[in-house]
Design a protein around this motif. Sequence first.
Motif, mmCIF file in Angstrom:
data_model
loop_
_atom_site.group_PDB
_atom_site.id
_atom_site.type_symbol
_atom_site.label_atom_id
_atom_site.label_comp_id
_atom_site.label_asym_id
_atom_site.label_seq_id
_atom_site.Cartn_x
_atom_site.Cartn_y
_atom_site.Cartn_z
ATOM 1 N N MET A 114 -8.814 -5.463 -7.696
ATOM 2 C CA MET A 114 -8.949 -4.904 -6.360
ATOM 3 C C MET A 114 -9.125 -3.386 -6.491
ATOM 4 O O MET A 114 -8.302 -2.718 -7.106
ATOM 5 N N GLU A 115 -10.188 -2.878 -5.914
ATOM 6 C CA GLU A 115 -10.423 -1.434 -5.893
ATOM 7 C C GLU A 115 -9.436 -0.808 -4.911
ATOM 8 O O GLU A 115 -9.290 -1.274 -3.785
ATOM 9 N N LYS A 116 -8.744 0.247 -5.355
ATOM 10 C CA LYS A 116 -7.798 0.953 -4.487
ATOM 11 C C LYS A 116 -8.337 2.338 -4.188
ATOM 12 O O LYS A 116 -8.689 3.089 -5.094
ATOM 13 N N ILE A 117 -8.380 2.656 -2.908
ATOM 14 C CA ILE A 117 -8.803 3.983 -2.460
ATOM 15 C C ILE A 117 -7.607 4.602 -1.748
ATOM 16 O O ILE A 117 -7.094 4.028 -0.782
ATOM 17 N N TYR A 118 -7.168 5.741 -2.240
ATOM 18 C CA TYR A 118 -6.045 6.456 -1.646
ATOM 19 C C TYR A 118 -6.586 7.657 -0.889
ATOM 20 O O TYR A 118 -7.393 8.419 -1.427
ATOM 21 N N TYR A 119 -6.127 7.847 0.346
ATOM 22 C CA TYR A 119 -6.534 9.025 1.101
ATOM 23 C C TYR A 119 -5.296 9.833 1.460
ATOM 24 O O TYR A 119 -4.313 9.275 1.937
ATOM 25 N N PRO A 120 -5.293 11.147 1.268
ATOM 26 C CA PRO A 120 -6.367 11.952 0.701
ATOM 27 C C PRO A 120 -6.458 11.837 -0.817
ATOM 28 O O PRO A 120 -7.507 12.100 -1.398
ATOM 29 N N ASN A 121 -5.348 11.398 -1.444
ATOM 30 C CA ASN A 121 -5.354 11.164 -2.890
ATOM 31 C C ASN A 121 -4.131 10.322 -3.248
ATOM 32 O O ASN A 121 -3.216 10.144 -2.441
ATOM 33 N N GLU A 122 -4.120 9.819 -4.465
ATOM 34 C CA GLU A 122 -3.047 8.921 -4.880
ATOM 35 C C GLU A 122 -1.682 9.603 -4.878
ATOM 36 O O GLU A 122 -0.678 9.018 -4.444
ATOM 37 N N GLU A 123 -1.627 10.838 -5.310
ATOM 38 C CA GLU A 123 -0.344 11.549 -5.356
ATOM 39 C C GLU A 123 0.280 11.687 -3.963
ATOM 40 O O GLU A 123 1.477 11.455 -3.784
ATOM 41 N N THR A 124 -0.522 12.039 -2.982
ATOM 42 C CA THR A 124 -0.024 12.188 -1.620
ATOM 43 C C THR A 124 0.497 10.856 -1.080
ATOM 44 O O THR A 124 1.565 10.803 -0.451
ATOM 45 N N VAL A 125 -0.230 9.789 -1.327
ATOM 46 C CA VAL A 125 0.196 8.464 -0.865
ATOM 47 C C VAL A 125 1.472 8.044 -1.576
ATOM 48 O O VAL A 125 2.415 7.540 -0.953
ATOM 49 N N LYS A 126 1.552 8.267 -2.886
ATOM 50 C CA LYS A 126 2.757 7.903 -3.647
ATOM 51 C C LYS A 126 3.974 8.679 -3.142
ATOM 52 O O LYS A 126 5.076 8.131 -3.061
ATOM 53 N N ASN A 127 3.781 9.943 -2.796
ATOM 54 C CA ASN A 127 4.882 10.729 -2.226
ATOM 55 C C ASN A 127 5.336 10.146 -0.893
ATOM 56 O O ASN A 127 6.539 10.078 -0.611
ATOM 57 N N ALA A 128 4.398 9.729 -0.074
ATOM 58 C CA ALA A 128 4.736 9.100 1.206
ATOM 59 C C ALA A 128 5.506 7.796 0.969
ATOM 60 O O ALA A 128 6.450 7.487 1.689
ATOM 61 N N MET A 129 5.120 7.068 -0.049
ATOM 62 C CA MET A 129 5.807 5.818 -0.376
ATOM 63 C C MET A 129 7.248 6.089 -0.817
ATOM 64 O O MET A 129 8.154 5.343 -0.454
ATOM 65 N N GLN A 130 7.447 7.151 -1.558
ATOM 66 C CA GLN A 130 8.786 7.500 -2.030
ATOM 67 C C GLN A 130 9.739 7.803 -0.881
ATOM 68 O O GLN A 130 10.933 7.520 -0.963
ATOM 69 N N THR A 131 9.213 8.384 0.178
ATOM 70 C CA THR A 131 10.052 8.725 1.335
ATOM 71 C C THR A 131 9.987 7.644 2.420
ATOM 72 O O THR A 131 10.519 7.837 3.515
ATOM 73 N N ASP A 132 9.330 6.534 2.113
ATOM 74 C CA ASP A 132 9.183 5.389 3.012
ATOM 75 C C ASP A 132 8.494 5.740 4.324
ATOM 76 O O ASP A 132 8.793 5.177 5.379
ATOM 77 N N ASP A 133 7.553 6.679 4.260
ATOM 78 C CA ASP A 133 6.714 6.957 5.424
ATOM 79 C C ASP A 133 5.808 5.753 5.659
ATOM 80 O O ASP A 133 5.373 5.102 4.704
ATOM 81 N N PRO A 134 5.511 5.437 6.902
ATOM 82 C CA PRO A 134 4.597 4.318 7.160
ATOM 83 C C PRO A 134 3.221 4.584 6.563
ATOM 84 O O PRO A 134 2.727 5.720 6.568
ATOM 85 N N LEU A 135 2.636 3.529 6.047
ATOM 86 C CA LEU A 135 1.295 3.597 5.468
ATOM 87 C C LEU A 135 0.330 2.800 6.323
ATOM 88 O O LEU A 135 0.696 1.773 6.898
ATOM 89 N N LEU A 136 -0.901 3.265 6.374
ATOM 90 C CA LEU A 136 -1.987 2.486 6.963
ATOM 91 C C LEU A 136 -2.712 1.801 5.815
ATOM 92 O O LEU A 136 -3.035 2.443 4.809
ATOM 93 N N LEU A 137 -2.957 0.510 5.953
ATOM 94 C CA LEU A 137 -3.701 -0.239 4.950
ATOM 95 C C LEU A 137 -4.901 -0.900 5.596
ATOM 96 O O LEU A 137 -4.793 -1.459 6.691
ATOM 97 N N LEU A 138 -6.005 -0.828 4.907
ATOM 98 C CA LEU A 138 -7.201 -1.596 5.240
ATOM 99 C C LEU A 138 -7.471 -2.467 4.019
ATOM 100 O O LEU A 138 -7.660 -1.951 2.922
ATOM 101 N N VAL A 139 -7.457 -3.765 4.214
ATOM 102 C CA VAL A 139 -7.660 -4.713 3.122
ATOM 103 C C VAL A 139 -8.942 -5.484 3.413
ATOM 104 O O VAL A 139 -9.041 -6.173 4.433
ATOM 105 N N ALA A 140 -9.926 -5.350 2.530
ATOM 106 C CA ALA A 140 -11.201 -6.033 2.741
ATOM 107 C C ALA A 140 -10.988 -7.540 2.834
ATOM 108 O O ALA A 140 -10.181 -8.104 2.098
ATOM 109 N N HIS A 141 -11.696 -8.172 3.734
ATOM 110 C CA HIS A 141 -11.572 -9.612 3.923
ATOM 111 C C HIS A 141 -11.823 -10.387 2.641
ATOM 112 O O HIS A 141 -11.240 -11.447 2.429
ATOM 113 N N ASP A 142 -12.670 -9.851 1.759
ATOM 114 C CA ASP A 142 -12.948 -10.536 0.500
ATOM 115 C C ASP A 142 -11.940 -10.175 -0.591
ATOM 116 O O ASP A 142 -12.033 -10.660 -1.715
ATOM 117 N N GLY A 143 -10.975 -9.315 -0.273
ATOM 118 C CA GLY A 143 -9.939 -8.948 -1.229
ATOM 119 C C GLY A 143 -10.373 -7.982 -2.308
ATOM 120 O O GLY A 143 -9.611 -7.695 -3.234
#
Length: 128
Positions: free
Chosen positions: A1-30
Amino acid sequence: MEKIYYPNEETVKNAMQTDDPLLLLVAHDGRRLIVSSIDDAGEHLILLRLAGYEDMDLDKYFRLVVNKDGADWTFVCPSNYENITNKSKRIQRFYKDGFSIIPLALNEIGYMVGIDIPRRYRRHIDMM
């Protein structure tokens, strides 16, 4: 599965560490997952644009808001999903496909959480 992080992976990982809500878009074909902190994108359509995709592509994705408490699925079945003309069968297929593909995407980013369809999106499920 191709992963695209916006604005970048580090920013998203930091948000995950603090349990900030994430927006996910998952392609229907996976094949693709687009993820961002809700603070960086605001809503799914904006995230899609920021990731470099057209507005018309929104109906090609399952849409979720996720944190460590769970995943809320914005259950909106496109009228042309899998070219199924029968509305009830189309919604059933969308539901089945979502519950097959979404857990894989959640696992890809390290979330083992339940999937909930908020009450305001359940009108289609009541048809099944």
